[in-house]
Design a protein around this motif. Structure first.
Motif, PDB file in Angstrom:
ATOM      1  N   ARG A 133      58.587  70.976  24.804  1.00 43.95           N
ATOM      2  CA  ARG A 133      59.391  72.192  24.925  1.00 43.95           C
ATOM      3  C   ARG A 133      59.298  72.828  26.312  1.00 43.95           C
ATOM      4  O   ARG A 133      60.076  73.723  26.626  1.00 43.95           O
ATOM      5  N   ARG A 158      59.630  73.264  30.382  1.00 42.14           N
ATOM      6  CA  ARG A 158      60.581  72.829  31.401  1.00 42.14           C
ATOM      7  C   ARG A 158      59.902  71.875  32.375  1.00 42.14           C
ATOM      8  O   ARG A 158      58.719  72.031  32.686  1.00 42.14           O
ATOM      9  N   THR A 159      60.668  70.916  32.872  1.00 41.04           N
ATOM     10  CA  THR A 159      60.144  69.985  33.866  1.00 41.04           C
ATOM     11  C   THR A 159      60.146  70.664  35.232  1.00 41.04           C
ATOM     12  O   THR A 159      60.770  71.716  35.424  1.00 41.04           O
ATOM     13  N   SER A 217      61.648  69.705  37.935  1.00 45.47           N
ATOM     14  CA  SER A 217      63.002  69.764  38.487  1.00 45.47           C
ATOM     15  C   SER A 217      63.821  70.880  37.834  1.00 45.47           C
ATOM     16  O   SER A 217      64.618  71.543  38.499  1.00 45.47           O
ATOM     17  N   GLU A 218      63.610  71.122  36.538  1.00 41.32           N
ATOM     18  CA  GLU A 218      64.307  72.218  35.865  1.00 41.32           C
ATOM     19  C   GLU A 218      63.854  73.571  36.416  1.00 41.32           C
ATOM     20  O   GLU A 218      64.676  74.469  36.634  1.00 41.32           O
ATOM     21  N   LEU A 219      62.555  73.709  36.643  1.00 44.36           N
ATOM     22  CA  LEU A 219      62.041  74.954  37.203  1.00 44.36           C
ATOM     23  C   LEU A 219      62.563  75.184  38.617  1.00 44.36           C
ATOM     24  O   LEU A 219      62.911  76.301  38.989  1.00 44.36           O
ATOM     25  N   GLU A 220      62.619  74.112  39.416  1.00 46.50           N
ATOM     26  CA  GLU A 220      63.130  74.240  40.782  1.00 46.50           C
ATOM     27  C   GLU A 220      64.613  74.585  40.783  1.00 46.50           C
ATOM     28  O   GLU A 220      65.074  75.350  41.620  1.00 46.50           O
ATOM     29  N   ALA A 221      65.377  74.026  39.846  1.00 49.12           N
ATOM     30  CA  ALA A 221      66.807  74.333  39.767  1.00 49.12           C
ATOM     31  C   ALA A 221      67.019  75.807  39.450  1.00 49.12           C
ATOM     32  O   ALA A 221      67.951  76.430  39.967  1.00 49.12           O
ATOM     33  N   VAL A 222      66.172  76.381  38.626  1.00 56.03           N
ATOM     34  CA  VAL A 222      66.289  77.789  38.277  1.00 56.03           C
ATOM     35  C   VAL A 222      65.937  78.659  39.488  1.00 56.03           C
ATOM     36  O   VAL A 222      66.530  79.710  39.714  1.00 56.03           O
TER      37      VAL A 222
END
Length: 145
Positions: free
Chosen positions: A98, A100-101, A103-108
């Motif tokens: 559940r 975030r990866t 890359s997901e955190l960096e995208a945010v």
């Protein structure tokens, strides 16, 4: 009855005999500060030594059993010594799935340019953030005024 059982029974018998008739029977761990503060003739000192020896005997027996298992059946040995880690991994897997990866955190976190406000014809004027009392009107309305 094997030797290990006999040793365990002897140790239990010794501690039980020492505890007979004693009101407060709390045996501090062997070598602890509480143990060293007991009087030299206190039976709890000997009971602590017997308990420590029994603990060491059980630990040595378990190590010997695992070494024998490693020699006889390496796959069974591996399954046994990693069982705790596998249980912990199963416990954490759902939580990790559940999360975030990176890359997901960096995208945010990436900076996006500010949204360009536009007034839509047929809708009320849009309040301009940070500028109280100023509104953005549709181009046709502003041109007519």
């Amino acid at each position: 009855m094997n030797t290990a059982d006999a040793a365990e029974l002897w140790a239990e018998h010794q501690v039980t005999m020492l505890a007979e008739g004693v009101q407060d029977w709390t045996v501090p761990p062997y070598g602890s500060l509480a143990w060293s503060q007991l009087p030299p003739d206190d039976p709890r000192r000997f009971a602590a030594v017997v308990e420590a020896a029994e603990h060491a005997r059980r630990q040595a027996a378990e190590e010997e059993r695992l070494e024998q298992l490693a020699d006889d059946d390496p796959a069974a040995w591996y399954a046994e010594v990693t069982a705790g880690a596998n249980d912990e991994a199963r416990r954490l897997a759902g939580r990790l799935a559940r999360m975030r990866t990176l890359s997901e955190l960096e995208a945010v976190r990436t900076h996006r340019p500010p949204h360009q406000l536009r007034a839509t014809p047929g809708w009320p004027p849009v309040a301009i953030p940070g500028q109280p009392g100023r509104y953005l009107h549709p181009a046709s309305y502003a041109a007519a005024a």
